[in-house]
Design a protein around this motif. Sequence first.
Motif: not given
Length: 700
Positions: A425-446
């Motif tokens: 949150r502190e990083k603003g949009t870049p931080g939210i983007r990182d969090a979103y990608d991290r959650m999906l890539l770490d939990n739901f790979p191809a």
Amino acid sequence: MRVLVIGGGIGGMAAALALLGEGVEVEVYEAAPELEEIGAGLQISSNAARSLQRLGLGDDLERVGVAAEAIDMRDLRTNELLHHTPLGEAAAQRYGAGFYQVHRPDLLGMLVAALPAGIVHQGQRCVRVTQDAEGVTAWFESGRTASGDVVIGADGIHSVVRRQLLGEQGLEFSKIIAWRSLIPASRAAHLDLPPRCHVWWGPHRSAVVYWVSGMELLNFVGIVPSEEAHAESWTAQGEVATVRRSYEGAAPQLQAIVDLVEAPFVTGYYFREPLPRWGTGRATILGDAAHPMHPFLAQGACQSIEDAVVVARCLSRHGRAGAADALREYEDRRRPRTSRVQTLARSHERMWHMSDPEEIDVRNGQLRTMMDVDPAGETIWSWIYSYDPLEHADAAADDPAAVMQRTESRRAWRLWANMIGPEDREKGTPGIRDAYDRMLLDNFPATEGTVIEEVDADGVACLLVSPPDTADGPVMVHLHGGGYLVGTAASSTGLASRLAAAIGGRCLVVDYRRAPESVCPAPVEDTLTAYRWLLHQGVAPSRVAISGESAGGGLAVAAAVALRDGGDSLPSCLIALCPFADLSLAGSSIDETAGQDPISTRQLLTQMAASYLQGQDPTTPLASPVYADLRGLPPLLIQASDVEALRDDALRLAAKAEGDGVDVEVDTYDDAVHMFPIFDFLSEAGRAVQQVGSFVQRHV
């Protein structure tokens, strides 16, 4: 039970009043020989005003405070209105209390006057606290000691109690300072300033101005880089010429206010990362001792008052024998809230003090759209102002994921709810983007065996996702979710690999341009480019489907509208999974599911819509296809959850398409999170993906 409060500022006095109100004996020990506050203003927003009302101080707050009509945010150079938030009676109705601007000494005096005589002990500087199984002892520089059952450190940013409990904690200078001054009304009458919070944002600096003391004093706060002053203490006197130099070139209205400043003093802003804990055993801290705040949300005093009423309620509930448990509960209930406020207050400095012209244009466009989508400003302020600390303190400490019925759906709920951390949150949009990608890539790979290739589709980056033995099958152009603000083709490859397998073909996942760097209709244009490129590779339109999840679902329909209007050959069918299809946020399910949907909150949806539209009409069809003419579109499959915020977007889109003669299938799933097809451990995800496969195979 007897509680020792160390520190007689606003937080300490509020704690004493709250404890007395809960029937708890309390003593306050203040280092200063006389109770006084620096002569400056502060703001008591609705969340803190409600708490003061609960302490029986509502009438007193009305008397000493100035009720603010609104918050106006303007450009520091041009005076252009960037955002207007109505307050006054509207805020009182919306949030349960008004919004007040107060002279610090008036507020402290109001709190002290409400306390019985003999409770506050002045000239007692605490130097040490100790505790054992039976109680606590505070030791003072005067040689005096005091004993009790609990000690609460309300002794500010340089807290002795915190240092005793937790050791030395890092404190960093923020490299910004504030010039503060109080201007008599007799000198400012010609300015004709209404009782509002007037804020100016400019490159590397800002200013905040509001009335206090019955509109007898105009409070000025000028926030500038620290190198423009040479003092960091609360009471250091500054040079008037230095203040005026900091605001050369400001809008005439602000310049006129700065010209009235006399004898300014300097505030240095410091910060500390959110602490992992606040105390041990029978001792804790509150207010600035626990969570020093940047000024950009005006929540320093307000969060101290919230702390005060919650710690008092917890101690009352557990009683003397459960004092340590009470303080653990207090900390567990308060730390998530204060950490979020603390982190966002710090991150707002960048928004206030932007200097890059392109970034400023983007920010201003977002704010204009936010006024269109949310004229009451609830998206920005509701999560702060509507908060009732006592209601929160009394709420059962249940698992918030219990709104879902099954173990697996609760697991999915928690993944969404915990996706964005304080550092993100502190990083603003870049931080939210990182969090979103991290959650999906770490939990739901191809899925295993899937081949993922980078593709340049006439300048649009894409990923071609190919399960084994699917080269001759249909192709699905897939559009990732993320509210046009976050998400990437890469983070969507897990879902894309399962969709490709279900249709017996491949997915071309489009890495379309995102907001706020690019606005509507840039993602539509990128989708059309990728689709046309695919056809140029020899793939027949009848062998192509266009699909998308969340914002990608709305985008899939918008792209089909643009293809039809452009005279292009249309794909065989469309799939919209949990579509974000109305950026005016008119769907009633957004508010009906508040607390149930942990990701698609009105606050986040408004931020996404504002970033994507930046001043455009929220009902523009290529952004909000629920308002589009959908006649002539290919068959459409829509999936959604019964309990997600965007449920009504899905149902309204289905109704609009059906009314326009489109062959529509719509399926809703109970006890499912937003974008549930992504969560491959959910049984409904498997069913939904197979339904997509059957739908596509029927139409290609």
